[in-house]
Scaffold this active site. Structure first.
Site, PDB file in Angstrom:
ATOM      1  N   HIS A   1      -1.245  -1.461  -4.052  1.00  0.00           N
ATOM      2  CA  HIS A   1      -2.563  -1.053  -3.574  1.00  0.00           C
ATOM      3  C   HIS A   1      -2.557   0.464  -3.467  1.00  0.00           C
ATOM      4  CE1 HIS A   1      -6.301  -1.586  -1.206  1.00  0.00           C
ATOM      5  NE2 HIS A   1      -5.854  -0.646  -0.428  1.00  0.00           N
TER       6      HIS A   1
ATOM      7  N   SER B   1       0.844  -1.197   0.000  1.00  0.00           N
ATOM      8  CA  SER B   1       0.000   0.000   0.000  1.00  0.00           C
ATOM      9  C   SER B   1       0.874   1.240   0.000  1.00  0.00           C
ATOM     10  CB  SER B   1      -0.904   0.008   1.230  1.00  0.00           C
ATOM     11  OG  SER B   1      -1.509   1.275   1.364  1.00  0.00           O
TER      12      SER B   1
ATOM     13  N   MET C   1     -11.833   5.267  -1.586  1.00  0.00           N
ATOM     14  CA  MET C   1     -12.529   5.691  -0.354  1.00  0.00           C
ATOM     15  C   MET C   1     -13.113   7.075  -0.629  1.00  0.00           C
ATOM     16  SD  MET C   1      -9.645   4.303   2.282  1.00  0.00           S
ATOM     17  CE  MET C   1      -8.389   4.188   1.007  1.00  0.00           C
TER      18      MET C   1
ATOM     19  N   ASP D   1      -4.525   3.817  -2.339  1.00  0.00           N
ATOM     20  CA  ASP D   1      -5.590   4.331  -1.474  1.00  0.00           C
ATOM     21  C   ASP D   1      -6.000   5.743  -1.853  1.00  0.00           C
ATOM     22  OD1 ASP D   1      -3.902   2.538   0.980  1.00  0.00           O
ATOM     23  OD2 ASP D   1      -5.993   2.159   0.420  1.00  0.00           O
TER      24      ASP D   1
ATOM     25  N   HIS E   1      -8.184   1.394  -4.380  1.00  0.00           N
ATOM     26  CA  HIS E   1      -9.171   1.345  -3.295  1.00  0.00           C
ATOM     27  C   HIS E   1      -9.773   2.747  -3.175  1.00  0.00           C
ATOM     28  CE1 HIS E   1      -9.768   0.848   1.380  1.00  0.00           C
ATOM     29  NE2 HIS E   1     -10.899   1.011   0.744  1.00  0.00           N
TER      30      HIS E   1
ATOM     31  N   MET F   1     -12.168  -4.522   5.274  1.00  0.00           N
ATOM     32  CA  MET F   1     -11.378  -3.553   6.026  1.00  0.00           C
ATOM     33  C   MET F   1     -11.193  -4.069   7.453  1.00  0.00           C
ATOM     34  SD  MET F   1     -10.467  -1.213   4.005  1.00  0.00           S
ATOM     35  CE  MET F   1      -9.569  -0.372   5.300  1.00  0.00           C
TER      36      MET F   1
ATOM     37  N   ASP G   1      -7.360  -5.533   4.516  1.00  0.00           N
ATOM     38  CA  ASP G   1      -6.664  -4.246   4.485  1.00  0.00           C
ATOM     39  C   ASP G   1      -6.697  -3.554   5.840  1.00  0.00           C
ATOM     40  OD1 ASP G   1      -7.221  -1.226   2.433  1.00  0.00           O
ATOM     41  OD2 ASP G   1      -5.524  -1.873   3.662  1.00  0.00           O
TER      42      ASP G   1
ATOM     43  N   MET H   1      -8.457   8.784  -1.296  1.00  0.00           N
ATOM     44  CA  MET H   1      -9.344   9.288  -0.233  1.00  0.00           C
ATOM     45  C   MET H   1      -9.805  10.705  -0.568  1.00  0.00           C
ATOM     46  SD  MET H   1      -7.090   8.101   3.042  1.00  0.00           S
ATOM     47  CE  MET H   1      -6.416   6.463   3.185  1.00  0.00           C
TER      48      MET H   1
HETATM   49  C1  DX5 Z   1      -6.364   2.589   5.156  1.00  0.00           C
HETATM   50  C2  DX5 Z   1      -5.934   2.022   3.838  1.00  0.00           C
HETATM   51  C3  DX5 Z   1      -4.896   0.940   3.939  1.00  0.00           C
HETATM   52  C4  DX5 Z   1      -3.619   1.343   4.670  1.00  0.00           C
HETATM   53  C5  DX5 Z   1      -2.971   0.100   5.242  1.00  0.00           C
HETATM   54  O1  DX5 Z   1      -7.556   3.262   5.020  1.00  0.00           O
HETATM   55  O2  DX5 Z   1      -7.045   1.528   3.109  1.00  0.00           O
HETATM   56  O3  DX5 Z   1      -4.600   0.427   2.653  1.00  0.00           O
HETATM   57  O4  DX5 Z   1      -2.759   2.012   3.838  1.00  0.00           O
HETATM   58  O5  DX5 Z   1      -1.866   0.463   6.001  1.00  0.00           O
HETATM   59  P1  DX5 Z   1      -1.337  -0.433   7.214  1.00  0.00           P
HETATM   60  O6  DX5 Z   1      -0.860  -1.738   6.605  1.00  0.00           O
HETATM   61  O7  DX5 Z   1      -0.203   0.387   7.772  1.00  0.00           O
HETATM   62  O8  DX5 Z   1      -2.445  -0.626   8.166  1.00  0.00           O
HETATM   63 ZN    ZN Z   2      -6.636   0.422   1.231  1.00  0.00          ZN
END
Ligand code: DX5
Ligand code: ZN
Length: 223
Positions: A41, A16, A76, A43, A74, A145, A180, A45
């Site tokens: 991955h 990630s 969000m 993220d 992903h 999640m 995740d 947001m």
């Molecule tokens: C959080 C993300 C994850 C995050 C995971 O909202 O969706 O992908 O980056 O990071 P770790 O492995 O540090 O929990």
């Molecule tokens: Zn994620």
């Protein structure tokens, strides 16, 4: 590195990049892929669906030419149907959206699939797993999640493994389960034993000085 993780049933480690040093994103990506990560991955947001703002299509587009690695996005965000196409055009090959962001989860999955990408659905820890059942036939991936989405480095929520088991009972051989949040050496085996295929890992890889050693140890701990 896997160019298409759907072509294997072997467990996959997805790095990630949220935990990467964005001032040198290209070399961070090269480092974790050379270190044994299977794919990336991403993220995204929007500061609405989750209490943080990360990055969008522009960053994905800039990272795309530098690697053949599979891009697992992903989303969000509050409006995944409005922004999915921009992420696919930027180079994302899998688009995962949150069930909390759409009215009709199955229709949303079908609409995103028309963009030519793979489709995943995910849910926040407080959302009952039954909410995604109507979409199970319309998706390739179910992302569970195991932290409240929005930040890396949070504590793993073992209660979420019950959702993994429920989904495992209901999906077919061409579908995958991804987890995740809070995955590291002490939590990865329980997730694997519950039925997870793909492990998203941020801080446990990027915060480690030797990413190859970190990934090798995580793989060994997976069992
Ligand atoms: C959080 C993300 C994850 C995050 C995971 O909202 O969706 O992908 O980056 O990071 P770790 O492995 O540090 O929990
Ligand atoms: Zn994620």
């Amino acid at each position: 590195m896997t160019t298409d993780p759907y072509t294997t049933t072997a467990p996959q480690i997805a790095a990630s990049i949220l935990s990467a040093d964005f001032s040198k994103l290209g070399s961070e990506i090269d480092d974790v892929l050379a270190g044994g990560a299977d794919f990336l991955h991403l993220d995204v947001m929007d500061g609405h669906l989750v209490p943080n703002i990360s990055f969008g299509p522009a960053i994905i587009k800039s990272a795309r030419p530098g690697t053949k690695a599979y891009f697992d996005a992903h989303l969000m965000i509050d409006e995944p149907l409005r922004y999915a196409e921009a992420h696919v055009k930027a180079g994302a090959q899998n688009i995962t959206f949150h069930v909390e962001a759409v009215q009709d989860v199955a229709a949303a999955a079908r609409q995103i699939r028309k963009l030519g990408c793979r489709v995943g659905v995910t849910l926040k820890p407080g959302t009952p797993v039954e909410k995604i059942f109507p979409a199970l036939e319309a998706v390739d991936l179910i992302l569970i999640m195991s932290v409240e989405p929005g930040f890396g480095g949070q504590k793993f929520m073992p209660d979420m493994l019950a959702k993994v088991r429920e989904v495992r009972k209901r999906i077919g051989p061409n579908q995958r389960i991804e987890i995740d949040g809070g995955i590291h050496n002490e939590t990865i085996k329980a997730a694997r034993d519950a039925g997870v295929d793909w492990f998203v890992i941020g801080s446990a890889i990027f915060d480690h000085p030797d990413r190859a050693a970190a990934i090798a140890e995580l793989r060994a701990k997976m069992g």
